[in-house]
Design a protein around this motif. Sequence first.
Motif, PDB file in Angstrom:
ATOM      1  N   PHE A 165       3.916   5.722  -5.487  1.00  0.00           N
ATOM      2  CA  PHE A 165       3.930   5.782  -6.948  1.00  0.00           C
ATOM      3  C   PHE A 165       2.866   6.747  -7.465  1.00  0.00           C
ATOM      4  O   PHE A 165       3.124   7.563  -8.356  1.00  0.00           O
ATOM      5  N   VAL A 166       1.670   6.665  -6.895  1.00  0.00           N
ATOM      6  CA  VAL A 166       0.589   7.560  -7.330  1.00  0.00           C
ATOM      7  C   VAL A 166       0.951   9.009  -7.049  1.00  0.00           C
ATOM      8  O   VAL A 166       0.758   9.899  -7.901  1.00  0.00           O
ATOM      9  N   VAL A 200      16.079   4.162 -15.330  1.00  0.00           N
ATOM     10  CA  VAL A 200      16.646   3.931 -14.008  1.00  0.00           C
ATOM     11  C   VAL A 200      15.574   4.092 -12.932  1.00  0.00           C
ATOM     12  O   VAL A 200      15.488   3.294 -11.990  1.00  0.00           O
ATOM     13  N   VAL A 201      14.738   5.114 -13.074  1.00  0.00           N
ATOM     14  CA  VAL A 201      13.661   5.329 -12.107  1.00  0.00           C
ATOM     15  C   VAL A 201      12.679   4.162 -12.132  1.00  0.00           C
ATOM     16  O   VAL A 201      12.269   3.638 -11.084  1.00  0.00           O
ATOM     17  N   LEU A 202      12.311   3.739 -13.333  1.00  0.00           N
ATOM     18  CA  LEU A 202      11.385   2.619 -13.447  1.00  0.00           C
ATOM     19  C   LEU A 202      11.990   1.336 -12.888  1.00  0.00           C
ATOM     20  O   LEU A 202      11.291   0.547 -12.233  1.00  0.00           O
ATOM     21  N   GLY A 246       0.816  -1.212   0.000  1.00  0.00           N
ATOM     22  CA  GLY A 246       0.000   0.000   0.000  1.00  0.00           C
ATOM     23  C   GLY A 246       0.845   1.255   0.000  1.00  0.00           C
ATOM     24  O   GLY A 246       0.550   2.221  -0.716  1.00  0.00           O
ATOM     25  N   GLY A 247       1.913   1.254   0.804  1.00  0.00           N
ATOM     26  CA  GLY A 247       2.809   2.405   0.828  1.00  0.00           C
ATOM     27  C   GLY A 247       3.504   2.625  -0.498  1.00  0.00           C
ATOM     28  O   GLY A 247       3.651   3.765  -0.963  1.00  0.00           O
ATOM     29  N   GLY A 289       4.530  13.615 -12.764  1.00  0.00           N
ATOM     30  CA  GLY A 289       4.150  12.980 -14.014  1.00  0.00           C
ATOM     31  C   GLY A 289       4.570  11.521 -14.033  1.00  0.00           C
ATOM     32  O   GLY A 289       5.250  11.038 -13.140  1.00  0.00           O
ATOM     33  N   LEU A 290       4.152  10.828 -15.087  1.00  0.00           N
ATOM     34  CA  LEU A 290       4.483   9.413 -15.200  1.00  0.00           C
ATOM     35  C   LEU A 290       5.993   9.234 -15.348  1.00  0.00           C
ATOM     36  O   LEU A 290       6.619   9.912 -16.165  1.00  0.00           O
TER      37      LEU A 290
END
Length: 328
Positions: free
Chosen positions: A43-44, A57-59, A37-38, A51-52
């Motif tokens: 992520f949201v 690297v971040v993904l 949940g955290g 932004g998305l």
Amino acid sequence: MTAVDSPVSALAPAPPGPGLPAGRRAPARFLIAALWGGLLLAFVLTCVVRGLPTDRVVLLGWVLAGLGIHAATQGRGRLGGLLVDWLPLVAVLLAYDATRGLADGLGMPVHVAELAAADRWLTGGVLPTVWLQDQLQADWWKAFATLVYSSHFVLTPVVLAVLWLRDRRRWARCARLVVALSVAGLVTYVLYPAAPPWLAAKEGVIEPVDRISSAGWAVLGLPRAGVLLDTSQGQVNLVAAVPSLHTAFAVLMCIVLLPLARRPWQRAALVAYAALMPLVLVWSGEHYVVDTLLGVAYACGVVLLLPPAERLVRSGGRRAALSLPWRV
């Protein structure tokens, strides 16, 4: 005893770590649910504020965070296995991204006109990027093309994560292919730096061409994602057009996943994705047709050449070990 190697070498599947004791399962499940949940909330919030995420690297960081939570349910051994398996791969990809941005400063001449001439020769004098940008201007296409283009940054980390969870031997093979393809692309960028169509147009070498790979984010109501993507791309090598690794990785993922596709529509979707990526790249001004054809060749070459190369290295290592004095 079977040795567990890094992603750059062979990897034998290891048994999963022991499960949690029965008395600790309920608290552990609550903790795991809270962690998931955290992570989802973080992520949201990141998407809302920044932004998305489109940076690889971040993904990869988000993927590893999810894998870490999953591994925690399997015990310390599984979590340790996650670190042992993924850290070498992450290090190689980080080094690739860092050196890719430096490759255009090594003094090699940048090729600008040759690729455009090759495309004109292939298509009878018409530059495909110019023709496609004239023909495909609908908003739905821009949105679709942007999603296809941006999937390059998402698909490979997600496929690696799923394979690691389900089939570590297949994951290890895929990881080695990813590393080999990245290194092959980097070497080519160093030896043959080449300008993409949008940069050639900016220099006046070809007719006007727009760089519109991010145009669909505005259509989708997510302009911030487009800004982030443009910013992250501006920090890497701008003359790394040959080969098209977007195409190469789309083809590689298609080859990796085709044996796992059980239904005809799944196989058709994989092939369609591998075919759509070069179309989007040429339309968006990111690559010439010849770049994408070379990307296909690089992906197929890595798949065909890596296994015999690994066998040659292993046999050479065995011969060297047998020749050591202490073996006498």
